[in-house]
Design a protein around this motif. Structure first.
Motif, PDB file in Angstrom:
ATOM      1  N   PRO A  32       0.804  -1.234   0.000  1.00  0.00           N
ATOM      2  CA  PRO A  32       0.000   0.000   0.000  1.00  0.00           C
ATOM      3  C   PRO A  32       0.832   1.276   0.000  1.00  0.00           C
ATOM      4  O   PRO A  32       0.380   2.317  -0.485  1.00  0.00           O
ATOM      5  CB  PRO A  32      -0.821  -0.119   1.297  1.00  0.00           C
ATOM      6  N   GLU A  33       2.062   1.225   0.562  1.00  0.00           N
ATOM      7  CA  GLU A  33       2.866   2.433   0.620  1.00  0.00           C
ATOM      8  C   GLU A  33       3.351   2.879  -0.763  1.00  0.00           C
ATOM      9  O   GLU A  33       3.718   4.044  -0.947  1.00  0.00           O
ATOM     10  CB  GLU A  33       4.077   2.217   1.545  1.00  0.00           C
ATOM     11  N   ARG A  34       3.356   1.960  -1.732  1.00  0.00           N
ATOM     12  CA  ARG A  34       3.782   2.301  -3.094  1.00  0.00           C
ATOM     13  C   ARG A  34       2.612   2.466  -4.038  1.00  0.00           C
ATOM     14  O   ARG A  34       2.802   2.580  -5.253  1.00  0.00           O
ATOM     15  CB  ARG A  34       4.730   1.217  -3.631  1.00  0.00           C
ATOM     16  N   ARG A  35       1.410   2.497  -3.538  1.00  0.00           N
ATOM     17  CA  ARG A  35       0.209   2.527  -4.372  1.00  0.00           C
ATOM     18  C   ARG A  35      -0.020   3.936  -4.910  1.00  0.00           C
ATOM     19  O   ARG A  35      -0.265   4.869  -4.150  1.00  0.00           O
ATOM     20  CB  ARG A  35      -0.980   2.046  -3.555  1.00  0.00           C
ATOM     21  N   ILE A  36       0.055   4.078  -6.225  1.00  0.00           N
ATOM     22  CA  ILE A  36      -0.158   5.384  -6.851  1.00  0.00           C
ATOM     23  C   ILE A  36      -1.644   5.721  -6.881  1.00  0.00           C
ATOM     24  O   ILE A  36      -2.042   6.860  -6.632  1.00  0.00           O
ATOM     25  CB  ILE A  36       0.438   5.382  -8.269  1.00  0.00           C
ATOM     26  N   MET A  37      -2.484   4.745  -7.191  1.00  0.00           N
ATOM     27  CA  MET A  37      -3.934   4.961  -7.196  1.00  0.00           C
ATOM     28  C   MET A  37      -4.513   4.427  -5.888  1.00  0.00           C
ATOM     29  O   MET A  37      -4.646   3.210  -5.714  1.00  0.00           O
ATOM     30  CB  MET A  37      -4.572   4.240  -8.389  1.00  0.00           C
ATOM     31  N   PRO A  38      -4.840   5.323  -4.953  1.00  0.00           N
ATOM     32  CA  PRO A  38      -5.297   4.865  -3.627  1.00  0.00           C
ATOM     33  C   PRO A  38      -6.728   4.333  -3.665  1.00  0.00           C
ATOM     34  O   PRO A  38      -7.655   4.920  -3.119  1.00  0.00           O
ATOM     35  CB  PRO A  38      -5.194   6.131  -2.773  1.00  0.00           C
ATOM     36  N   LEU A  39      -6.910   3.199  -4.297  1.00  0.00           N
ATOM     37  CA  LEU A  39      -8.229   2.608  -4.453  1.00  0.00           C
ATOM     38  C   LEU A  39      -8.484   1.617  -3.325  1.00  0.00           C
ATOM     39  O   LEU A  39      -7.661   0.724  -3.094  1.00  0.00           O
ATOM     40  CB  LEU A  39      -8.322   1.897  -5.801  1.00  0.00           C
ATOM     41  N   PRO A  40      -9.588   1.749  -2.589  1.00  0.00           N
ATOM     42  CA  PRO A  40      -9.901   0.753  -1.566  1.00  0.00           C
ATOM     43  C   PRO A  40     -10.081  -0.633  -2.188  1.00  0.00           C
ATOM     44  O   PRO A  40     -10.477  -0.773  -3.347  1.00  0.00           O
ATOM     45  CB  PRO A  40     -11.211   1.268  -0.954  1.00  0.00           C
ATOM     46  N   ARG A  41      -9.760  -1.656  -1.397  1.00  0.00           N
ATOM     47  CA  ARG A  41      -9.840  -3.052  -1.848  1.00  0.00           C
ATOM     48  C   ARG A  41      -9.054  -3.252  -3.142  1.00  0.00           C
ATOM     49  O   ARG A  41      -9.526  -3.866  -4.110  1.00  0.00           O
ATOM     50  CB  ARG A  41     -11.291  -3.473  -2.041  1.00  0.00           C
ATOM     51  N   ALA A  42      -7.839  -2.712  -3.176  1.00  0.00           N
ATOM     52  CA  ALA A  42      -7.031  -2.753  -4.403  1.00  0.00           C
ATOM     53  C   ALA A  42      -6.702  -4.182  -4.820  1.00  0.00           C
ATOM     54  O   ALA A  42      -6.692  -4.501  -6.021  1.00  0.00           O
ATOM     55  CB  ALA A  42      -5.750  -1.946  -4.207  1.00  0.00           C
ATOM     56  N   GLU A  43      -6.434  -5.045  -3.841  1.00  0.00           N
ATOM     57  CA  GLU A  43      -6.086  -6.432  -4.186  1.00  0.00           C
ATOM     58  C   GLU A  43      -7.252  -7.140  -4.875  1.00  0.00           C
ATOM     59  O   GLU A  43      -7.065  -7.885  -5.844  1.00  0.00           O
ATOM     60  CB  GLU A  43      -5.673  -7.201  -2.923  1.00  0.00           C
ATOM     61  N   ARG A  44      -8.463  -6.911  -4.395  1.00  0.00           N
ATOM     62  CA  ARG A  44      -9.647  -7.532  -5.010  1.00  0.00           C
ATOM     63  C   ARG A  44      -9.822  -7.043  -6.441  1.00  0.00           C
ATOM     64  O   ARG A  44     -10.066  -7.840  -7.359  1.00  0.00           O
ATOM     65  CB  ARG A  44     -10.875  -7.198  -4.169  1.00  0.00           C
ATOM     66  N   HIS A  45      -9.673  -5.756  -6.653  1.00  0.00           N
ATOM     67  CA  HIS A  45      -9.839  -5.209  -7.995  1.00  0.00           C
ATOM     68  C   HIS A  45      -8.698  -5.650  -8.916  1.00  0.00           C
ATOM     69  O   HIS A  45      -8.912  -5.828 -10.118  1.00  0.00           O
ATOM     70  CB  HIS A  45      -9.912  -3.689  -7.933  1.00  0.00           C
ATOM     71  N   TYR A  46      -7.521  -5.835  -8.367  1.00  0.00           N
ATOM     72  CA  TYR A  46      -6.404  -6.311  -9.175  1.00  0.00           C
ATOM     73  C   TYR A  46      -6.653  -7.736  -9.656  1.00  0.00           C
ATOM     74  O   TYR A  46      -6.336  -8.081 -10.801  1.00  0.00           O
ATOM     75  CB  TYR A  46      -5.111  -6.217  -8.375  1.00  0.00           C
ATOM     76  N   ARG A  47      -7.230  -8.569  -8.803  1.00  0.00           N
ATOM     77  CA  ARG A  47      -7.563  -9.931  -9.230  1.00  0.00           C
ATOM     78  C   ARG A  47      -8.612  -9.923 -10.341  1.00  0.00           C
ATOM     79  O   ARG A  47      -8.543 -10.714 -11.297  1.00  0.00           O
ATOM     80  CB  ARG A  47      -8.050 -10.748  -8.029  1.00  0.00           C
ATOM     81  N   GLY A  48      -9.608  -9.046 -10.225  1.00  0.00           N
ATOM     82  CA  GLY A  48     -10.584  -8.923 -11.301  1.00  0.00           C
ATOM     83  C   GLY A  48      -9.951  -8.467 -12.602  1.00  0.00           C
ATOM     84  O   GLY A  48     -10.322  -8.931 -13.690  1.00  0.00           O
ATOM     85  N   LEU A  49      -8.956  -7.559 -12.506  1.00  0.00           N
ATOM     86  CA  LEU A  49      -8.258  -7.101 -13.705  1.00  0.00           C
ATOM     87  C   LEU A  49      -7.467  -8.236 -14.352  1.00  0.00           C
ATOM     88  O   LEU A  49      -7.404  -8.344 -15.585  1.00  0.00           O
ATOM     89  CB  LEU A  49      -7.331  -5.946 -13.339  1.00  0.00           C
ATOM     90  N   ILE A  50      -6.858  -9.100 -13.533  1.00  0.00           N
ATOM     91  CA  ILE A  50      -6.120 -10.243 -14.076  1.00  0.00           C
ATOM     92  C   ILE A  50      -7.060 -11.184 -14.838  1.00  0.00           C
ATOM     93  O   ILE A  50      -6.738 -11.665 -15.933  1.00  0.00           O
ATOM     94  CB  ILE A  50      -5.390 -10.989 -12.943  1.00  0.00           C
ATOM     95  N   ILE A  51      -8.236 -11.445 -14.260  1.00  0.00           N
ATOM     96  CA  ILE A  51      -9.211 -12.309 -14.944  1.00  0.00           C
ATOM     97  C   ILE A  51      -9.598 -11.714 -16.306  1.00  0.00           C
ATOM     98  O   ILE A  51      -9.632 -12.417 -17.325  1.00  0.00           O
ATOM     99  CB  ILE A  51     -10.447 -12.512 -14.062  1.00  0.00           C
ATOM    100  N   TYR A  52      -9.849 -10.413 -16.320  1.00  0.00           N
ATOM    101  CA  TYR A  52     -10.219  -9.756 -17.579  1.00  0.00           C
ATOM    102  C   TYR A  52      -9.057  -9.765 -18.566  1.00  0.00           C
ATOM    103  O   TYR A  52      -9.254  -9.957 -19.772  1.00  0.00           O
ATOM    104  CB  TYR A  52     -10.674  -8.329 -17.290  1.00  0.00           C
TER     105      TYR A  52
END
Length: 364
Positions: free
Chosen positions: A35-55
């Motif tokens: 989280p300390e290196r996160r440029i886009m401070p989006l809540p639940r970033a890990e969940r959304h990243y997994r959805g992006l991988i699926i897509y």
């Protein structure tokens, strides 16, 4: 067979490259697990990243399958069926994804301003629904393109539009967050001055404006030929004429952002003083002359820049601004003669402030 193998290899390589690009951008902006290196401070970033991988995995597979079916099929039916099935499945996934992300997306948009206004709140509330509507429209265009003679161009335009409407806001938020982090680190090391704050705000506004302008150009270039039948030469001519107006409007907007932040940096904090405090007033608690004069100076400068920008833009649009200038001059002269007491009070007030007779916050 060699042609088919080369086509399949090229298609799969392109699909893998697109999927890897999606994953790389998501990892760079969301930084899952850090989280300390996160440029886009989006809540639940890990969940959304997994959805992006699926897509990112499903989309290249679907596109590769459609292209191969179109290449080896004896007619358009196999490719049309795959487009309908895969397009529907991917659209349902995207609708679920944007519905799941809508609150986080709204919080991200609202976090871009310390005091979000009504327009930003409206954008935050409707961003996810806008994306869902766009995805449904593009799915309809893609399904219709499968049955059209020049459907390949329409399907390509729909795919590029989908990428653009998702990537452009992500780039805007990512670049803005990156510049904010750089400015915060610089302020921590070198300290903040009004000029540095204004320069940082102008740089962010310029970067964000360039990204939005580039996105608008890409979308206009994609759909101008399909919807309006505009040729490349006609589109270039229109863009050259539009660019002259857009450059001056953009420069005026950046100047307004710079001046707004510059005056905010010099504005001291005001402390109101009441009658009960009249005998215990300290000089440090009374705002300086700058706090009294600055609001007037700020309004005059910002108004002058805004008015000059509007006149230049109107002139670039072909409007004759000579009668406007003459009309405003006559109107100002008429108001000055009809409101002599008001003008006298304004001039007297200016001299009161310049002579430091009393300041904002004092009890008179």
């Amino acid at each position: 067979r060699s042609d088919l193998a080369m086509f399949a290899l090229t298609t799969e390589a392109n699909g893998a490259a697109i999927g890897a690009l999606y994953i790389a951008i998501g990892r760079f902006l969301l930084a899952p697990g850090a989280p300390e290196r996160r440029i886009m401070p989006l809540p639940r970033a890990e969940r959304h990243y997994r959805g992006l991988i699926i897509y990112a995995i499903a989309t290249p597979l679907a596109v590769t399958s459609i292209l191969l079916a179109h290449h080896v099929g004896s007619g358009p039916l196999p490719a049309t069926g795959l487009i309908a099935l895969s397009g529907t499945a991917l659209t349902l996934f995207k609708l679920w994804f944007f519905n799941d992300i809508r609150r986080d997306l709204a919080n991200l948009i609202l976090a871009g301003s310390a005091h979000p206004g009504p327009l930003r709140r409206l954008v935050a509330a409707g961003a996810a629904w806008f994306y869902m509507g766009v995805m449904v429209v593009l799915w309809m265009v893609t399904c219709a393109a499968a049955m059209m003679r020049n459907g390949g161009r329409w399907a390509e335009a729909a795919a590029l539009t989908e990428v653009a409407v998702v990537v452009i806001p992500i780039l805007v938020v990512g670049v803005s967050s990156l510049l904010n982090c750089h400015a915060a680190r610089r302020e921590a090391v070198e300290g903040a001055t009004p000029l540095s704050l204004a320069g940082g705000a102008a740089l962010r506004a310029a970067a964000v404006g360039v990204i939005w302008a580039a996105g608008f150009f890409v979308l206009a270039r994609i759909w101008a030929g399909l919807l309006l039948g505009v040729t490349s030469g006609q589109f270039a001519l229109v863009m050259r004429q539009t660019a002259g107006v857009a450059i001056f409007a953009f420069a005026g907007w950046v100047a307004l952002v710079f001046l707004h932040a510059f005056f905010d940096g010099y504005t001291p904090k005001r402390t109101a003083i009441g009658p009960a405090d009249e005998d215990v007033v300290h000089e440090a608690s009374v705002p300086t002359r700058l706090a009294t004069v600055l609001p007037v100076l700020r309004g005059v400068v910002l108004g002058a820049v805004l008015g000059l920008t509007i006149l230049i833009v109107l002139a670039r649009l072909g409007v004759d601004i000579g009668p406007l200038l003459a009309g405003f001059g006559i109107l100002g002269l008429a108001i000055s003669f009809g409101s002599q007491a008001l003008v006298r009070d304004i001039v007297s007030g200016l001299f009161f402030m310049l002579e430091d007779a009393f300041r904002v916050g004092e009890y008179v």
